[in-house]
Write a protein that holds these residues in place. Structure first.
Motif, mmCIF file in Angstrom:
data_model
loop_
_atom_site.group_PDB
_atom_site.id
_atom_site.type_symbol
_atom_site.label_atom_id
_atom_site.label_comp_id
_atom_site.label_asym_id
_atom_site.label_seq_id
_atom_site.Cartn_x
_atom_site.Cartn_y
_atom_site.Cartn_z
ATOM 1 N N PRO A 13 0.819 -1.219 0.000
ATOM 2 C CA PRO A 13 0.000 0.000 0.000
ATOM 3 C C PRO A 13 0.852 1.268 0.000
ATOM 4 C CG PRO A 13 -0.268 -1.242 2.059
ATOM 5 C CD PRO A 13 0.737 -1.979 1.245
ATOM 6 N N VAL A 14 0.489 2.181 -0.894
ATOM 7 C CA VAL A 14 1.214 3.462 -1.018
ATOM 8 C C VAL A 14 0.176 4.588 -0.975
ATOM 9 C CG1 VAL A 14 2.545 4.932 -2.620
ATOM 10 C CG2 VAL A 14 3.062 2.504 -2.464
ATOM 11 N N VAL A 15 0.425 5.627 -0.176
ATOM 12 C CA VAL A 15 -0.479 6.778 -0.208
ATOM 13 C C VAL A 15 0.078 7.825 -1.167
ATOM 14 C CG1 VAL A 15 -1.550 6.514 2.068
ATOM 15 C CG2 VAL A 15 0.619 7.738 1.880
ATOM 16 N N ILE A 16 -0.824 8.460 -1.902
ATOM 17 C CA ILE A 16 -0.411 9.560 -2.781
ATOM 18 C C ILE A 16 -1.350 10.725 -2.472
ATOM 19 C CG2 ILE A 16 -1.651 8.469 -4.732
ATOM 20 C CD1 ILE A 16 0.503 9.963 -6.495
ATOM 21 N N THR A 17 -0.756 11.877 -2.143
ATOM 22 C CA THR A 17 -1.552 12.971 -1.575
ATOM 23 C C THR A 17 -1.315 14.271 -2.310
ATOM 24 O OG1 THR A 17 -1.073 11.911 0.537
ATOM 25 C CG2 THR A 17 -2.112 14.072 0.637
ATOM 26 N N LEU A 18 -2.405 14.921 -2.703
ATOM 27 C CA LEU A 18 -2.273 16.264 -3.266
ATOM 28 C C LEU A 18 -2.619 17.251 -2.157
ATOM 29 C CD1 LEU A 18 -1.546 17.761 -5.856
ATOM 30 C CD2 LEU A 18 -3.982 17.981 -6.311
ATOM 31 N N VAL A 19 -1.585 17.960 -1.696
ATOM 32 C CA VAL A 19 -1.767 18.906 -0.590
ATOM 33 C C VAL A 19 -2.144 20.274 -1.161
ATOM 34 C CG1 VAL A 19 -0.615 20.029 1.364
ATOM 35 C CG2 VAL A 19 -0.060 17.664 0.792
ATOM 36 N N SER A 20 -3.129 20.909 -0.514
ATOM 37 C CA SER A 20 -3.537 22.246 -0.947
ATOM 38 C C SER A 20 -3.572 23.180 0.275
ATOM 39 C CB SER A 20 -4.929 22.140 -1.582
ATOM 40 O OG SER A 20 -5.545 23.397 -1.612
ATOM 41 N N ASP A 21 -3.349 24.482 0.026
ATOM 42 C CA ASP A 21 -3.497 25.433 1.137
ATOM 43 C C ASP A 21 -4.784 26.234 0.959
ATOM 44 O OD1 ASP A 21 -2.953 27.168 -0.917
ATOM 45 O OD2 ASP A 21 -1.326 28.232 0.085
ATOM 46 N N GLY A 22 -5.663 25.748 0.090
ATOM 47 C CA GLY A 22 -6.927 26.439 -0.161
ATOM 48 C C GLY A 22 -6.927 27.115 -1.515
ATOM 49 N N THR A 23 -5.766 27.664 -1.915
ATOM 50 C CA THR A 23 -5.714 28.314 -3.233
ATOM 51 C C THR A 23 -4.656 27.684 -4.140
ATOM 52 O OG1 THR A 23 -4.200 29.953 -2.359
ATOM 53 C CG2 THR A 23 -6.532 30.581 -2.448
ATOM 54 N N ARG A 24 -3.580 27.147 -3.535
ATOM 55 C CA ARG A 24 -2.503 26.550 -4.346
ATOM 56 C C ARG A 24 -2.391 25.063 -4.018
ATOM 57 N NH1 ARG A 24 2.341 30.010 -2.097
ATOM 58 N NH2 ARG A 24 1.319 29.312 -0.192
ATOM 59 N N CYS A 25 -1.693 24.320 -4.906
ATOM 60 C CA CYS A 25 -1.429 22.911 -4.548
ATOM 61 C C CYS A 25 0.065 22.652 -4.581
ATOM 62 C CB CYS A 25 -2.203 21.947 -5.431
ATOM 63 S SG CYS A 25 -1.504 21.675 -7.034
ATOM 64 N N LEU A 26 0.461 21.620 -3.848
ATOM 65 C CA LEU A 26 1.877 21.335 -3.668
ATOM 66 C C LEU A 26 2.300 20.181 -4.575
ATOM 67 C CD1 LEU A 26 3.509 21.142 -0.162
ATOM 68 C CD2 LEU A 26 4.337 19.803 -2.045
ATOM 69 N N LEU A 27 3.276 20.465 -5.445
ATOM 70 C CA LEU A 27 3.798 19.424 -6.333
ATOM 71 C C LEU A 27 5.288 19.266 -6.079
ATOM 72 C CD1 LEU A 27 2.006 20.528 -9.635
ATOM 73 C CD2 LEU A 27 1.324 18.653 -8.106
#
Ligand SMILES: NC(=O)c1ccc[n+]([C@@H]2O[C@H](COP(=O)([O-])OP(=O)(O)OC[C@H]3O[C@@H](n4cnc5c(N)ncnc54)[C@H](O)[C@@H]3O)[C@@H](O)[C@H]2O)c1
Ligand SMILES: [Mg+2]
Length: 389
Positions: free
Chosen positions: A239-253
Protein backbone atom coordinates in the motif's frame (compact mmCIF):
# COMPACT_ATOMS: atom_id res chain seq x y z
CA UNK A 1 -22.42 -18.94 -24.96
CA UNK A 2 -25.14 -17.19 -26.98
CA UNK A 3 -28.57 -17.33 -25.41
CA UNK A 4 -30.31 -17.33 -28.79
CA UNK A 5 -28.64 -20.63 -29.78
CA UNK A 6 -30.96 -22.35 -27.33
CA UNK A 7 -34.10 -20.44 -28.07
CA UNK A 8 -35.82 -23.26 -29.95
CA UNK A 9 -34.61 -25.99 -27.66
CA UNK A 10 -36.09 -24.94 -24.38
CA UNK A 11 -39.31 -23.71 -22.93
CA UNK A 12 -38.36 -21.28 -20.24
CA UNK A 13 -34.98 -22.29 -18.97
CA UNK A 14 -31.95 -24.28 -19.91
CA UNK A 15 -29.95 -25.76 -17.06
CA UNK A 16 -26.17 -25.71 -17.07
CA UNK A 17 -24.85 -27.06 -13.77
CA UNK A 18 -26.25 -24.73 -11.18
CA UNK A 19 -26.68 -21.97 -13.76
CA UNK A 20 -29.65 -21.36 -16.02
CA UNK A 21 -30.16 -19.58 -19.28
CA UNK A 22 -33.57 -18.01 -19.42
CA UNK A 23 -35.50 -18.19 -22.64
CA UNK A 24 -35.29 -14.77 -24.20
CA UNK A 25 -39.05 -14.51 -24.80
CA UNK A 26 -39.77 -15.49 -21.20
CA UNK A 27 -37.19 -12.99 -20.01
CA UNK A 28 -38.65 -10.23 -22.13
CA UNK A 29 -42.21 -10.84 -20.92
CA UNK A 30 -41.11 -11.25 -17.35
CA UNK A 31 -38.96 -8.16 -17.35
CA UNK A 32 -41.56 -6.07 -19.15
CA UNK A 33 -44.27 -7.15 -16.72
CA UNK A 34 -42.03 -6.21 -13.87
CA UNK A 35 -40.97 -2.96 -15.43
CA UNK A 36 -37.25 -3.82 -15.68
CA UNK A 37 -34.96 -2.15 -18.14
CA UNK A 38 -34.42 -4.56 -21.04
CA UNK A 39 -31.04 -3.11 -21.83
CA UNK A 40 -29.69 -4.68 -18.62
CA UNK A 41 -27.72 -7.80 -19.49
CA UNK A 42 -29.61 -10.15 -17.22
CA UNK A 43 -29.70 -13.57 -18.72
CA UNK A 44 -27.75 -15.92 -16.46
CA UNK A 45 -28.92 -16.85 -13.03
CA UNK A 46 -29.48 -19.45 -10.37
CA UNK A 47 -32.69 -21.48 -10.07
CA UNK A 48 -34.17 -23.40 -7.18
CA UNK A 49 -37.44 -25.30 -6.88
CA UNK A 50 -39.94 -24.23 -4.21
CA UNK A 51 -43.11 -26.42 -4.13
CA UNK A 52 -44.53 -26.06 -7.64
CA UNK A 53 -42.60 -22.89 -8.46
CA UNK A 54 -39.20 -22.30 -9.93
CA UNK A 55 -37.53 -19.34 -8.31
CA UNK A 56 -34.98 -17.48 -10.38
CA UNK A 57 -32.30 -15.21 -9.20
CA UNK A 58 -30.98 -13.42 -12.21
CA UNK A 59 -27.33 -12.47 -12.17
CA UNK A 60 -25.74 -9.68 -14.14
CA UNK A 61 -23.01 -10.35 -16.70
CA UNK A 62 -20.52 -8.87 -14.26
CA UNK A 63 -21.54 -11.26 -11.48
CA UNK A 64 -21.42 -14.37 -13.71
CA UNK A 65 -18.02 -13.31 -15.04
CA UNK A 66 -16.71 -12.80 -11.51
CA UNK A 67 -18.07 -16.19 -10.36
CA UNK A 68 -16.50 -17.85 -13.42
CA UNK A 69 -13.07 -16.35 -12.64
CA UNK A 70 -13.42 -17.42 -9.00
CA UNK A 71 -14.15 -21.00 -10.15
CA UNK A 72 -11.05 -21.00 -12.40
CA UNK A 73 -8.87 -19.82 -9.51
CA UNK A 74 -10.20 -22.54 -7.20
CA UNK A 75 -10.40 -25.49 -9.62
CA UNK A 76 -7.23 -26.53 -11.52
CA UNK A 77 -9.14 -28.86 -13.88
CA UNK A 78 -11.64 -26.14 -14.83
CA UNK A 79 -8.75 -23.73 -15.40
CA UNK A 80 -6.86 -26.20 -17.60
CA UNK A 81 -10.04 -26.74 -19.61
CA UNK A 82 -10.46 -22.97 -19.97
CA UNK A 83 -6.99 -22.81 -21.56
CA UNK A 84 -8.30 -24.92 -24.49
CA UNK A 85 -10.64 -22.13 -25.58
CA UNK A 86 -8.72 -19.28 -23.96
CA UNK A 87 -6.34 -16.65 -25.30
CA UNK A 88 -2.76 -15.86 -24.28
CA UNK A 89 -0.85 -12.60 -23.90
CA UNK A 90 2.88 -13.22 -24.38
CA UNK A 91 5.80 -11.70 -22.47
CA UNK A 92 9.59 -11.97 -22.79
CA UNK A 93 11.53 -11.17 -19.59
CA UNK A 94 8.41 -9.26 -18.37
CA UNK A 95 8.16 -7.17 -21.57
CA UNK A 96 4.77 -7.69 -23.25
CA UNK A 97 4.43 -8.53 -26.94
CA UNK A 98 2.95 -5.45 -28.62
CA UNK A 99 2.09 -4.34 -32.10
CA UNK A 100 2.45 -0.67 -32.96
CA UNK A 101 0.25 1.38 -35.26
CA UNK A 102 1.03 5.12 -35.30
CA UNK A 103 1.25 6.44 -31.72
CA UNK A 104 -0.80 3.53 -30.30
CA UNK A 105 0.26 0.08 -29.10
CA UNK A 106 -1.99 -3.00 -29.16
CA UNK A 107 -1.57 -6.27 -27.29
CA UNK A 108 -2.25 -9.29 -29.54
CA UNK A 109 -3.75 -12.50 -28.10
CA UNK A 110 -2.88 -16.04 -29.22
CA UNK A 111 -4.90 -19.26 -29.05
CA UNK A 112 -3.59 -22.38 -27.31
CA UNK A 113 -2.94 -23.99 -30.68
CA UNK A 114 -0.90 -21.01 -31.92
CA UNK A 115 1.06 -21.01 -28.68
CA UNK A 116 1.80 -24.75 -28.89
CA UNK A 117 3.03 -24.29 -32.48
CA UNK A 118 5.25 -21.38 -31.42
CA UNK A 119 6.82 -23.28 -28.52
CA UNK A 120 7.38 -26.35 -30.70
CA UNK A 121 9.01 -24.20 -33.42
CA UNK A 122 11.44 -22.71 -30.88
CA UNK A 123 12.25 -26.06 -29.29
CA UNK A 124 10.45 -25.33 -26.01
CA UNK A 125 8.39 -27.85 -24.08
CA UNK A 126 4.62 -27.20 -24.40
CA UNK A 127 4.40 -28.16 -20.72
CA UNK A 128 5.56 -24.53 -20.16
CA UNK A 129 1.99 -23.42 -20.83
CA UNK A 130 1.28 -24.49 -17.24
CA UNK A 131 3.45 -21.52 -16.13
CA UNK A 132 0.80 -19.15 -17.51
CA UNK A 133 -1.33 -17.05 -15.17
CA UNK A 134 -5.02 -16.19 -15.40
CA UNK A 135 -5.61 -12.44 -15.78
CA UNK A 136 -9.28 -12.10 -16.74
CA UNK A 137 -12.00 -13.20 -19.13
CA UNK A 138 -14.37 -11.78 -21.72
CA UNK A 139 -18.12 -11.43 -21.16
CA UNK A 140 -18.50 -14.64 -23.20
CA UNK A 141 -16.17 -16.38 -20.72
CA UNK A 142 -13.14 -16.65 -22.96
CA UNK A 143 -10.41 -16.91 -20.31
CA UNK A 144 -7.31 -14.73 -20.77
CA UNK A 145 -3.87 -15.89 -19.65
CA UNK A 146 -0.36 -14.43 -19.69
CA UNK A 147 2.82 -16.44 -20.28
CA UNK A 148 6.43 -15.30 -20.11
CA UNK A 149 8.41 -17.20 -22.74
CA UNK A 150 11.72 -16.79 -20.89
CA UNK A 151 11.14 -16.58 -17.12
CA UNK A 152 11.56 -19.92 -15.32
CA UNK A 153 12.44 -21.58 -18.61
CA UNK A 154 15.07 -24.34 -18.33
CA UNK A 155 16.41 -23.15 -21.71
CA UNK A 156 16.42 -19.43 -20.86
CA UNK A 157 19.79 -18.68 -22.53
CA UNK A 158 18.52 -20.25 -25.70
CA UNK A 159 15.19 -18.43 -25.46
CA UNK A 160 16.79 -14.99 -25.03
CA UNK A 161 18.90 -15.60 -28.13
CA UNK A 162 15.68 -16.34 -30.01
CA UNK A 163 13.94 -13.07 -29.05
CA UNK A 164 14.18 -11.37 -32.43
CA UNK A 165 13.18 -14.55 -34.31
CA UNK A 166 10.14 -14.82 -32.03
CA UNK A 167 9.26 -11.17 -32.69
CA UNK A 168 9.42 -11.78 -36.45
CA UNK A 169 7.27 -14.91 -36.11
CA UNK A 170 4.73 -13.08 -33.90
CA UNK A 171 4.73 -9.87 -35.99
CA UNK A 172 5.28 -7.66 -32.96
CA UNK A 173 7.97 -6.63 -30.50
CA UNK A 174 8.55 -7.29 -26.80
CA UNK A 175 8.38 -3.73 -25.45
CA UNK A 176 9.17 -2.40 -21.97
CA UNK A 177 5.85 -1.78 -20.21
CA UNK A 178 7.01 1.58 -18.83
CA UNK A 179 7.60 2.75 -22.40
CA UNK A 180 4.32 1.44 -23.80
CA UNK A 181 1.88 1.92 -20.90
CA UNK A 182 0.72 5.40 -21.82
CA UNK A 183 0.16 4.47 -25.47
CA UNK A 184 -2.13 1.52 -24.72
CA UNK A 185 -5.89 1.69 -24.35
CA UNK A 186 -7.15 1.53 -20.74
CA UNK A 187 -8.33 -2.09 -20.99
CA UNK A 188 -5.04 -3.44 -22.40
CA UNK A 189 -3.04 -1.28 -19.96
CA UNK A 190 -4.94 -2.74 -17.01
CA UNK A 191 -4.61 -6.35 -18.22
CA UNK A 192 -0.91 -6.03 -19.00
CA UNK A 193 -0.01 -4.36 -15.70
CA UNK A 194 -1.89 -7.11 -13.82
CA UNK A 195 -0.17 -9.76 -15.95
CA UNK A 196 3.30 -8.30 -15.46
CA UNK A 197 2.80 -7.93 -11.70
CA UNK A 198 1.62 -11.54 -11.38
CA UNK A 199 4.39 -12.97 -13.59
CA UNK A 200 6.99 -11.00 -11.61
CA UNK A 201 5.57 -12.20 -8.31
CA UNK A 202 5.74 -15.87 -9.41
CA UNK A 203 9.28 -15.41 -10.67
CA UNK A 204 10.34 -14.00 -7.27
CA UNK A 205 8.50 -16.59 -5.14
CA UNK A 206 9.81 -19.88 -6.47
CA UNK A 207 10.88 -21.08 -3.00
CA UNK A 208 9.26 -21.38 0.42
CA UNK A 209 10.83 -18.85 2.82
CA UNK A 210 10.49 -21.32 5.71
CA UNK A 211 11.51 -24.71 4.23
CA UNK A 212 13.60 -23.50 1.27
CA UNK A 213 11.79 -26.06 -0.91
CA UNK A 214 10.42 -25.15 -4.36
CA UNK A 215 6.82 -23.90 -4.17
CA UNK A 216 4.15 -25.02 -6.65
CA UNK A 217 1.84 -22.66 -8.50
CA UNK A 218 -1.86 -23.51 -8.87
CA UNK A 219 -3.14 -23.62 -12.45
CA UNK A 220 -4.55 -20.06 -12.43
CA UNK A 221 -1.49 -18.61 -10.68
CA UNK A 222 -3.55 -17.07 -7.87
CA UNK A 223 -1.31 -18.71 -5.24
CA UNK A 224 1.77 -20.92 -4.63
CA UNK A 225 1.97 -23.76 -2.11
CA UNK A 226 4.96 -25.33 -0.39
CA UNK A 227 4.43 -29.11 -0.82
CA UNK A 228 6.48 -29.94 2.32
CA UNK A 229 4.68 -27.76 4.91
CA UNK A 230 1.54 -26.67 2.98
CA UNK A 231 2.19 -22.95 3.52
CA UNK A 232 0.18 -20.97 0.95
CA UNK A 233 1.69 -17.81 -0.56
CA UNK A 234 -0.59 -15.25 -2.22
CA UNK A 235 0.50 -12.44 -4.58
CA UNK A 236 1.12 -9.20 -2.66
CA UNK A 237 0.79 -5.47 -3.27
CA UNK A 238 2.40 -2.78 -1.10
CA UNK A 239 0.00 0.00 0.00
CA UNK A 240 1.21 3.46 -1.02
CA UNK A 241 -0.48 6.78 -0.21
CA UNK A 242 -0.41 9.56 -2.78
CA UNK A 243 -1.55 12.97 -1.57
CA UNK A 244 -2.27 16.26 -3.27
CA UNK A 245 -1.77 18.91 -0.59
CA UNK A 246 -3.54 22.25 -0.95
CA UNK A 247 -3.50 25.43 1.14
CA UNK A 248 -6.93 26.44 -0.16
CA UNK A 249 -5.71 28.31 -3.23
CA UNK A 250 -2.50 26.55 -4.35
CA UNK A 251 -1.43 22.91 -4.55
CA UNK A 252 1.88 21.34 -3.67
CA UNK A 253 3.80 19.42 -6.33
CA UNK A 254 7.19 17.78 -6.01
CA UNK A 255 9.76 15.84 -8.00
CA UNK A 256 12.29 13.11 -7.25
CA UNK A 257 15.63 13.09 -9.07
CA UNK A 258 14.57 9.80 -10.72
CA UNK A 259 11.52 11.43 -12.42
CA UNK A 260 11.74 12.32 -16.13
CA UNK A 261 13.12 15.85 -16.61
CA UNK A 262 10.57 18.58 -15.78
CA UNK A 263 7.87 16.26 -14.36
CA UNK A 264 6.21 17.20 -11.06
CA UNK A 265 3.71 15.03 -9.19
CA UNK A 266 1.78 14.70 -5.92
CA UNK A 267 3.59 13.44 -2.78
CA UNK A 268 3.76 9.63 -2.51
CA UNK A 269 5.06 7.17 0.04
CA UNK A 270 4.84 3.54 1.17
CA UNK A 271 2.70 2.81 4.24
CA UNK A 272 4.72 1.62 7.21
CA UNK A 273 3.66 -1.58 8.89
CA UNK A 274 0.87 -0.98 11.44
CA UNK A 275 -0.15 2.37 9.93
CA UNK A 276 -3.61 3.43 8.77
CA UNK A 277 -3.92 5.29 5.49
CA UNK A 278 -4.59 8.55 7.42
CA UNK A 279 -1.44 8.08 9.54
CA UNK A 280 0.66 7.33 6.46
CA UNK A 281 -0.56 10.54 4.74
CA UNK A 282 0.26 12.70 7.81
CA UNK A 283 3.71 11.08 8.21
CA UNK A 284 4.69 11.26 4.51
CA UNK A 285 3.70 14.94 4.19
CA UNK A 286 5.61 15.79 7.39
CA UNK A 287 8.63 13.69 6.32
CA UNK A 288 8.91 14.95 2.75
CA UNK A 289 7.94 18.66 2.96
CA UNK A 290 7.79 19.44 6.72
CA UNK A 291 4.08 20.36 6.79
CA UNK A 292 1.28 19.21 9.07
CA UNK A 293 -1.90 17.94 7.39
CA UNK A 294 -5.09 19.47 8.73
CA UNK A 295 -7.83 17.67 6.74
CA UNK A 296 -7.89 14.85 4.24
CA UNK A 297 -10.32 13.27 1.83
CA UNK A 298 -10.05 9.92 0.05
CA UNK A 299 -10.34 10.14 -3.74
CA UNK A 300 -9.64 6.80 -5.49
CA UNK A 301 -7.14 3.94 -5.77
CA UNK A 302 -5.10 2.28 -8.48
CA UNK A 303 -2.84 -0.74 -8.96
CA UNK A 304 0.63 0.47 -9.98
CA UNK A 305 3.12 -2.11 -11.30
CA UNK A 306 6.40 -0.11 -11.00
CA UNK A 307 8.87 -1.07 -9.61
CA UNK A 308 6.83 -3.76 -7.83
CA UNK A 309 3.09 -4.06 -7.29
CA UNK A 310 1.66 -1.18 -5.25
CA UNK A 311 -1.88 -0.25 -4.34
CA UNK A 312 -1.90 3.53 -4.75
CA UNK A 313 -4.41 5.16 -2.37
CA UNK A 314 -5.07 8.71 -3.53
CA UNK A 315 -6.19 11.55 -1.22
CA UNK A 316 -6.64 15.30 -1.16
CA UNK A 317 -5.26 17.03 1.93
CA UNK A 318 -5.13 20.58 3.24
CA UNK A 319 -2.75 22.45 5.51
CA UNK A 320 -3.61 25.57 7.50
CA UNK A 321 -3.31 28.71 5.29
CA UNK A 322 -0.80 30.30 7.69
CA UNK A 323 1.42 27.21 7.90
CA UNK A 324 2.65 26.69 4.35
CA UNK A 325 6.43 27.08 4.55
CA UNK A 326 7.97 24.06 2.83
CA UNK A 327 11.09 22.35 4.16
CA UNK A 328 12.09 19.89 1.44
CA UNK A 329 13.64 16.62 2.62
CA UNK A 330 16.47 16.41 0.09
CA UNK A 331 17.05 12.74 0.87
CA UNK A 332 13.62 11.99 -0.64
CA UNK A 333 12.90 14.84 -3.07
CA UNK A 334 14.82 17.00 -5.51
CA UNK A 335 12.34 19.91 -5.32
CA UNK A 336 8.85 20.84 -4.12
CA UNK A 337 6.74 23.97 -4.42
CA UNK A 338 3.32 25.59 -4.36
CA UNK A 339 1.61 26.03 -7.73
CA UNK A 340 -1.35 28.30 -8.50
CA UNK A 341 -4.62 27.06 -9.94
CA UNK A 342 -3.85 28.76 -13.28
CA UNK A 343 -0.35 27.28 -13.54
CA UNK A 344 -1.64 23.74 -12.89
CA UNK A 345 -4.66 24.13 -15.19
CA UNK A 346 -2.35 25.32 -18.01
CA UNK A 347 0.08 22.43 -17.44
CA UNK A 348 -2.82 19.97 -17.47
CA UNK A 349 -4.11 21.34 -20.79
CA UNK A 350 -0.69 21.17 -22.43
CA UNK A 351 0.26 17.83 -20.94
CA UNK A 352 1.58 15.48 -23.56
CA UNK A 353 4.01 12.68 -22.67
CA UNK A 354 5.36 12.52 -26.26
CA UNK A 355 6.39 16.18 -26.47
CA UNK A 356 7.55 16.97 -22.94
CA UNK A 357 7.34 20.68 -22.21
CA UNK A 358 10.18 22.83 -23.47
CA UNK A 359 11.37 26.23 -22.21
CA UNK A 360 11.58 25.37 -18.53
CA UNK A 361 7.86 24.82 -17.86
CA UNK A 362 6.87 21.81 -15.79
CA UNK A 363 4.66 18.91 -16.89
CA UNK A 364 2.44 16.46 -15.04
CA UNK A 365 2.13 12.62 -14.95
CA UNK A 366 0.16 11.13 -17.89
CA UNK A 367 -3.59 10.43 -17.78
CA UNK A 368 -3.31 6.79 -16.75
CA UNK A 369 -1.43 7.64 -13.53
CA UNK A 370 -3.65 8.29 -10.52
CA UNK A 371 -1.55 11.39 -9.75
CA UNK A 372 -2.94 12.94 -12.94
CA UNK A 373 -6.53 12.24 -11.89
CA UNK A 374 -5.90 13.69 -8.44
CA UNK A 375 -4.49 16.90 -9.94
CA UNK A 376 -7.35 17.10 -12.47
CA UNK A 377 -9.90 16.75 -9.66
CA UNK A 378 -8.28 19.62 -7.75
CA UNK A 379 -8.23 21.84 -10.84
CA UNK A 380 -11.92 21.14 -11.45
CA UNK A 381 -12.94 21.53 -7.80
CA UNK A 382 -10.17 23.16 -5.74
CA UNK A 383 -12.31 23.73 -2.64
CA UNK A 384 -13.59 20.24 -1.72
CA UNK A 385 -14.57 19.84 1.94
CA UNK A 386 -12.29 17.16 3.44
CA UNK A 387 -12.52 15.47 6.86
CA UNK A 388 -10.22 16.32 9.77
CA UNK A 389 -7.07 14.16 9.54
N1 LIG B 1 0.63 6.03 -10.15
C1 LIG B 1 1.03 7.24 -9.82
O1 LIG B 1 0.41 8.24 -10.16
C2 LIG B 1 2.26 7.42 -8.94
C3 LIG B 1 2.71 8.71 -8.64
C4 LIG B 1 3.80 8.87 -7.78
C5 LIG B 1 4.44 7.74 -7.25
N2 LIG B 1 4.00 6.48 -7.60
C6 LIG B 1 4.65 5.29 -7.04
O2 LIG B 1 4.60 5.37 -5.64
C7 LIG B 1 5.66 4.63 -5.08
C8 LIG B 1 6.11 5.21 -3.76
O3 LIG B 1 6.57 6.54 -3.89
P1 LIG B 1 7.97 6.99 -3.25
O4 LIG B 1 9.09 6.35 -4.03
O5 LIG B 1 7.93 8.47 -3.16
O6 LIG B 1 7.91 6.31 -1.81
P2 LIG B 1 8.61 6.78 -0.41
O7 LIG B 1 8.44 8.24 -0.24
O8 LIG B 1 8.09 5.87 0.63
O9 LIG B 1 10.16 6.55 -0.65
C9 LIG B 1 10.71 5.35 -1.17
C10 LIG B 1 11.61 4.74 -0.13
O10 LIG B 1 10.81 4.14 0.88
C11 LIG B 1 11.40 2.96 1.38
N3 LIG B 1 10.37 1.90 1.37
C12 LIG B 1 9.56 1.62 2.42
N4 LIG B 1 8.72 0.62 2.15
C13 LIG B 1 8.99 0.22 0.89
C14 LIG B 1 8.44 -0.79 0.04
N5 LIG B 1 7.44 -1.60 0.42
N6 LIG B 1 8.94 -0.90 -1.23
C15 LIG B 1 9.93 -0.09 -1.65
N7 LIG B 1 10.49 0.87 -0.88
C16 LIG B 1 10.03 1.03 0.39
C17 LIG B 1 12.64 2.71 0.51
O11 LIG B 1 13.75 3.15 1.25
C18 LIG B 1 12.45 3.60 -0.70
O12 LIG B 1 13.66 4.10 -1.20
C19 LIG B 1 6.75 4.57 -6.16
O13 LIG B 1 7.04 3.21 -6.39
C20 LIG B 1 6.13 5.21 -7.38
O14 LIG B 1 6.32 4.41 -8.54
C21 LIG B 1 2.93 6.32 -8.43
MG1 LIG C 1 7.94 9.80 -1.60
Amino acid sequence: MELLDFYCQCENVLFMGNKILIDIQFKRNHLLQNGFDLTMSLYCGIACRRKSFWCFRLLSTYVTKTRYLFELKEDDDACKKAQQTGAFYLFHSLAPLLQKSGHQYQAPRHSLLELERLLAKFGQDTQRIEDSVLIGCSEQHEAWFALDLVLNSSSSINASLQKSEMETELKGSFTKLRKALFQLNTKDASLLTTAQALLRWHDAHQFCSRSGQPTKKNMAGSKRVCPSNKIIYYPQMAPVVITLVSDGTRCLLARQSSFPKGMYSALAGFCDIGESMEEAVRREVAEEVGLEVETLQYSASQHWPFPNSSLMIACHATVKPGQTEIQVNLKELEAAGWFSHDEVATALRKNNPYTQQQNGTFWLPPKLAIAHQLIKEWVEKPSCSPLPA
